[in-house]
Design an enzyme around this catalytic site. Structure first.
Site, PDB file in Angstrom:
ATOM      1  N   LYS A  82      55.584 -27.923  37.629  1.00 24.95           N
ATOM      2  CA  LYS A  82      54.594 -26.868  37.464  1.00 24.95           C
ATOM      3  C   LYS A  82      53.978 -26.993  36.080  1.00 24.95           C
ATOM      4  O   LYS A  82      54.672 -27.271  35.097  1.00 24.95           O
ATOM      5  CB  LYS A  82      55.264 -25.499  37.624  1.00 24.95           C
ATOM      6  CG  LYS A  82      54.317 -24.312  37.487  1.00 24.95           C
ATOM      7  CD  LYS A  82      55.049 -23.004  37.709  1.00 24.95           C
ATOM      8  CE  LYS A  82      54.109 -21.811  37.585  1.00 24.95           C
ATOM      9  NZ  LYS A  82      54.800 -20.532  37.865  1.00 24.95           N
ATOM     10  N   SER A 157      53.134 -17.552  41.392  1.00 23.66           N
ATOM     11  CA  SER A 157      52.182 -18.399  40.693  1.00 23.66           C
ATOM     12  C   SER A 157      52.452 -19.897  40.861  1.00 23.66           C
ATOM     13  O   SER A 157      51.618 -20.718  40.512  1.00 23.66           O
ATOM     14  CB  SER A 157      52.204 -18.058  39.196  1.00 23.66           C
ATOM     15  OG  SER A 157      53.501 -18.317  38.647  1.00 23.66           O
ATOM     16  N   SER A 181      57.530 -15.647  41.445  1.00 25.33           N
ATOM     17  CA  SER A 181      56.632 -16.796  41.474  1.00 25.33           C
ATOM     18  C   SER A 181      57.229 -18.100  41.963  1.00 25.33           C
ATOM     19  O   SER A 181      56.514 -19.089  42.094  1.00 25.33           O
ATOM     20  CB  SER A 181      56.022 -17.018  40.082  1.00 25.33           C
ATOM     21  OG  SER A 181      55.090 -16.011  39.804  1.00 25.33           O
TER      22      SER A 181
END
EC number: 6.3.5.7
Length: 510
Positions: A82, A157, A181
């Protein structure tokens, strides 16, 4: 066999490790096929940054270690990170224009540990800007798309991470979970994901959103894959002031989670045809009220019945402050974000406005241009609740409520249940743009995950079926502090008798 499917031909991470050790495939071959797959799936917008040469350098090093007999436990395994973790060589943007061209001089601890174990990174993955969002629509580089339906959000996210795993572009990915997330995108994309106990995994080199909430966790197809990744990622880090040295009676070190997983599995294997006999599953009434769509409720109920068939006992419990977690979180997290993001001013690093007349205008213009709407919204909320005259009324009250929410969980674990189960999200994935005119609608989507984050507990999402329009549904399994190993073992038992985690958009269409 298509090139993009190469790493999937060997099953899970353990199977892939065996294939690499037996020279049935090389790390370079896996890396090259993964890069080709990522390129072919560019429409997903899962990847933000790819550098083939950096990837192949890691792959060659993994092959050399395998040949020399010095390979780490993840040697040659293709993963991606990420873009909330800083990485040497790749740009580290946190999905923001503010950091569009930022190159970090060091690797985050999570990246460092996975690379030391031999994992090969294919690149950096899309995410909501500074990890603020539930759909990956707040990325400055455009939304990632859900492989199950390109019109749908992948969740956020860590949406790029979930999309890349669901499309089987990588064997696993890193994510961050502040209020859901990791769990929410895992659920919406039909993959497995876990948020460990706060402090279990180092935050050093993770671009901060809410410092008392942020925690790193992996996403992968199965619980066993999560174990392979999390066991390497976890452990005390003196560079992180929030990192835990001990987890109850065990040192916070690589191997702790695997040992707990193995101990739980040994007990389950000895139990015979009902391996989960004696396990008490708390089912909160508040997770099944108004707002939960019937399709998600049906999939979660079917999963609970499967656990009962495995011998577990369902226990009705109450988490009375479930809905109050939303206002508490959206006071505390923005307050911490407003402090953390004050460092992005155009002076030290990050975006700087091209035109300004003095220092104050340079800072204000740089921040106005560099931050997106959702980030600005949360900075303003944070500044407001921390301001003189409102601190006691909002921030302190939210912190008191946070303690009460944690006490609700501890009351349930103390005498009623061993784990808690329910939905991850109240509905399947929404369409991209569906909530554009009502940004708070995304906040409500986190109603079942926020309390866990406020309490600092471990929780995971496992695929448990499909809902409306054939979009995936996730089951949330919540444990007490430091219970990651047992959560993964319980999820593994479920995945041994179901195949939801093995389904992909390609196999479902076939």
């Amino acid at each position: 066999m298509s090139q993009s499917a190469l790493h999937t031909e060997f099953g899970d991470i353990a199977g892939l490790r065996a294939a690499l050790a037996e020279r049935r495939v090389s790390a370079v071959e896996l890396a090259e096929s993964g890069l080709a797959a990522a390129q072919a799936a560019a429409g997903l917008n899962a990847f933000l940054h790819i550098d083939p040469e950096l990837t192949l350098v890691q792959a060659r090093a993994a092959d050399a270690a395998l040949a020399a007999g010095t390979a780490g436990p993840l040697a040659g395994i293709p993963i991606a990170h990420k873009d909330a973790f800083v990485t040497r060589g790749w740009r580290s943007t946190a999905g923001s224009k503010m950091l569009r061209d930022y190159l970090s001089p060091f690797d985050a601890t999570v990246v460092e540990r996975l690379q030391a174990a031999g994992a090969v990174s294919l690149g950096k993955l899309n995410c909501d800007e500074f990890a603020m969002g539930s759909g990956n629509e707040n990325s400055a580089f455009g939304p990632a798309r859900n492989p199950w339906d390109l019109a749908a959000v992948p969740g956020g996210s860590s949406g790029g991470s979930a999309a890349a795993v669901a499309a089987r572009l990588v064997a696993g990915a890193t994510g961050t979970d502040t209020g859901g997330s990791v769990r929410q995108p895992a659920a919406l994309c039909g993959v497995s994901g876990i948020k460990p106990t706060y402090g279990t995994v180092s935050r050093y080199g993770m671009i901060a959103f809410g410092s008392s909430l942020d925690q790193a966790g992996p996403l992968a197809p199965s619980s066993r894959d999560l174990l392979e990744l999390l066991d390497v990622m976890s452990g005390f880090d003196p560079r992180d002031a929030t990192s835990l040295e001990r987890c109850d009676d065990a040192a916070n070190a690589p191997g702790r989670i695997r040992a707990a997983f193995d101990a739980a599995q040994n007990g389950y294997q000895a139990a015979g045809s009902q391996p989960l006999k004696g396990l008490r599953i708390g089912v909160p009434a508040e997770f099944f009220g108004a707002g939960l769509t019937p399709d998600v409720a049906a999939a979660v109920e079917a999963a609970l019945r499967q656990f009962e068939a495995l011998g577990a006992e369902r226990v009705a419990i109450s988490l009375p402050r479930t809905e109050l977690a939303i206002p508490a979180y959206y006071v505390i997290a923005p307050a911490e974000a407003s402090s953390n993001l004050a460092r992005f001013d155009g002076v030290r690093y990050g975006h700087r406005a091209a035109e300004y007349s003095d220092l104050n205008e340079m800072i204000s213009r740089s921040r106005a241009e560099g931050f997106g709407d959702e980030v600005k919204r949360r900075i303003l909320i944070g500044a407001y609740v921390l301001s003189h005259g409102y601190y006691d009324a909002y921030y302190l009250q939210a912190q008191r409520l946070r303690r009460l929410i944690a006490q609700d969980f501890q009351r349930a674990f103390a005498g009623q249940c061993d784990v808690i189960m329910g939905p991850v999200a109240p509905s399947v994935a929404k369409n991209i743009g569906e909530n554009r005119d009502d940004p708070t609608a995304d906040w409500l989507a986190d109603v079942y995950t926020l309390g866990v984050s406020l309490a600092g507990l471990p929780a995971m999402s496992v695929p448990c079926g499909f809902g409306a329009a054939g979009r995936p549904v996730g089951l949330q399994i919540i444990g007490n502090y430091f219970d990651e190993g047992r959560l993964l073992a319980i999820a593994d038992r479920y995945q041994q008798v179901t195949d939801w985690h093995q389904r992909t958009p390609a196999t479902q269409d076939a």
